[in-house]
Design an enzyme around this catalytic site. Structure first.
Site, mmCIF file in Angstrom:
data_model
loop_
_atom_site.group_PDB
_atom_site.id
_atom_site.type_symbol
_atom_site.label_atom_id
_atom_site.label_comp_id
_atom_site.label_asym_id
_atom_site.label_seq_id
_atom_site.Cartn_x
_atom_site.Cartn_y
_atom_site.Cartn_z
ATOM 1 C CD GLU A 17 -8.977 6.460 -30.805
ATOM 2 O OE1 GLU A 17 -9.572 5.778 -31.670
ATOM 3 O OE2 GLU A 17 -8.591 6.005 -29.709
ATOM 4 C CB ILE A 68 -13.970 48.505 -36.483
ATOM 5 C CG1 ILE A 68 -15.419 48.526 -35.982
ATOM 6 C CG2 ILE A 68 -13.214 49.741 -36.015
ATOM 7 C CD1 ILE A 68 -15.568 48.465 -34.486
ATOM 8 C CD GLU A 78 -10.661 21.612 -23.454
ATOM 9 O OE1 GLU A 78 -11.367 21.510 -22.434
ATOM 10 O OE2 GLU A 78 -9.528 22.130 -23.459
#
Length: 385
Positions: free
Chosen positions: A127, A340, A366
Site C-alpha cells: 500500500e 561493452i 519483494e
C-alpha cells in the site's frame, strides 16, 4: 555434494530454455515497446505445465520441485523478465499461499483454474504506507453477518488486471492486538466482486510487458469462508510467502544477468576497433570474466536456497542472501554489458537497453536490498533495529 540436477529438473530447465529462446526472446523488444501483455505466450507456457510447475497435480499443477521451478524461471527470464515476473508472481505469490494454507474447497474453486494457467492469481500486500512496514496496512476487513466487508487500496499488484486474472489474496487489518499492533489476515477476493475495482495500468521504466495495477475496495462483501488460513495469521503467511518469492526473484536476476552477458559476449566478438575484435583486448576480457564468475556464484546461491526449501529446512536467511546478491550482481553485469556496447548500448534497438531498464526493480520488488540486509542480520542473531 551433488551439483547435477535430477533428470526431471533438467527436463524442466531444458523445456523452459527451448521455449524461451524459440518463442519469447525474439518478441521481447516488441512487447516492451508496445507495453503489451503476452496472452498467447502465457497460454503456451500453461499448456507446457510451466504456469503450475510447483503446484499439486491433484489440482491440475505439474508437481515439480522448487529447484526445477527456479531453473525454469531463470531460462524464461533470460529471454524476458516481463514474462518471468508474470510466471513468478502467479506461482510464488498468487498460488503458493492458496496451496499452502487453503482449504480443499478453496483449492478446488480457485487453485485448480490457476494451476492449469486458465486464470492468473495476484497477491495484494503493498500500500502507499505499507510494504516494508506491513504493520502500516490500512486496508480493513470487518466481519459482519458471515461476510468480510473490505475497504482500502493496494498498489503495484502484479497480474491483477489481466483478462484472465481470477482474483487477489489481500492482506487486511481485521483487528488490533493487545500490544497495539494490527491483526493481519489473508482473504481471497474473486475478480468480479462488487465494489472491487482496478485503476489504470502503470507507466513503468521496465517490465513493460507485465501487468501491474492499483486496487480499490469499497464495501466489498466476501463470504467468511474466503478467509485464507487462520484469522490473524496473515503476517506470518506473507513472510513465508515472501521467503519463497525472494528465491524466485533471485532466479529472475540471474536470468537477466545471463542475458546481459550473452549480449555483451556477442557484441565483443562482433565489434572491431583498431583493426581488431574488441574481444581480444584484455580490458574487455576481464569484464567478461568477472561477469561470468559472479553469475555462476549467484546461480549457486539461488539453487542452494531452493534446495533447502525442497528439503523442508529453514531457508529465510539464504533466500535473503540470494535476493540481495543477485539483485546487486545483475546491476553490475548490466552496467558492464552496456559499457561493452559503447554508444550502441544507449540505443533502444539493442537488447541491452531494455535489460538495463528491467534490472533496477530487481533491487526493490519483494523486499528491497535494505530489507534483505535486515533479514540477514536477524539470521545472524543480531538484535532487531
Amino acid at each position: 555434494m551433488n551439483f547435477d540436477p535430477t533428470d526431471e529438473q533438467r527436463q524442466w530447465r531444458d523445456l523452459a530454455r527451448d521455449f524461451a529462446q524459440g518463442e519469447i526472446r525474439s518478441r521481447a523488444a516488441d512487447l516492451d515497446r508496445e507495453q503489451k501483455f503476452p496472452y498467447d505466450i502465457v497460454a503456451e507456457m500453461a499448456s507446457l505445465g510451466l504456469m503450475g510447475l510447483t503446484l499439486p497435480e491433484e489440482y491440475g499443477g505439474s508437481g515439480g520441485d522448487f529447484v526445477a521451478y527456479n531453473l525454469a524461471l531463470e531460462e524464461i527470464s533470460r529471454a524476458d523478465t516481463s514474462v518471468g515476473i508474470t510466471m513468478e508472481a502467479h506461482i510464488s505469490l498468487g498460488c503458493a499461499p492458496i496451496a499452502a494454507y487453503g482449504t480443499r474447497e478453496q483449492k478446488e474453486k480457485f487453485l485448480s483454474r490457476c494451476a492449469t494457467g486458465e486464470n492468473l492469481w495476484a497477491f495484494g500486500l503493498t500500500e502507499e504506507e505499507a510494504g516494508t512496514d506491513a504493520g502500516g496496512t490500512r486496508t480493513t476487513a470487518e466481519l459482519k453477518g458471515g461476510q468480510w466487508v473490505i475497504n482500502g487500496s493496494k498498489k503495484w499488484i502484479t497480474n491483477s488486471g489481466t483478462d484472465i486474472t481470477g482474483g487477489v489474496t489481500v492482506i487486511a487489518r481485521t483487528g488490533t492486538r493487545e500490544n497495539g499492533r494490527p491483526e493481519l489476515t489473508a482473504i481471497l477476493i474473486p475478480q468480479d466482486t462488487q465494489g472491487y475495482t482496478r485503476g489504470p495500468a502503470y507507466e513503468k521504466l521496465g517490465w513493460r510487458a507485465s501487468d501491474q495495477h492499483p486496487l480499490y475496495f469499497e464495501d466489498c462483501r466476501i463470504p467468511e469462508k474466503n478467509l485464507l488460513g487462520k484469522r490473524g495469521k496473515g503476517f506470518h503467511q506473507f513472510l513465508a510467502t515472501l521467503d519463497g518469492g525472494r528465491v524466485a526473484v533471485a532466479a529472475l536476476s540471474v536470468g537477466l544477468a545471463q542475458a546481459c552477458f550473452d549480449e555483451a559476449l556477442a557484441r565483443a566478438k562482433q565489434r572491431e576497433q583498431f583493426g581488431r575484435s574488441i574481444s581480444e583486448f584484455q580490458a574487455i576480457q576481464f569484464k567478461l570474466a568477472d561477469m561470468a564468475m559472479e553469475i555462476e556464484l549467484a546461480r549457486n546461491m539461488v539453487l542452494k536456497a531452493a534446495w533447502l526449501k525442497d528439503q523442508g529446512r529453514k531457508f529465510a536467511r539464504e533466500a535473503a542472501m540470494a535476493k540481495l546478491y543477485t539483485g546487486e550482481l545483475s546491476k553490475r553485469v548490466a552496467d558492464k554489458a552496456l559499457q561493452i556496447h559503447g554508444g550502441y548500448g544507449f540505443m533502444d534497438e539493442y537488447a541491452i537497453s531494455r535489460l538495463y531498464r528491467d534490472q533496477k526493480i530487481l533491487e526493490i520488488g519483494e523486499g528491497t536490498n535494505e530489507v534483505q540486509r535486515m533479514v540477514i542480520a536477524r539470521g545472524l542473531g543480531l538484535p532487531s533495529s
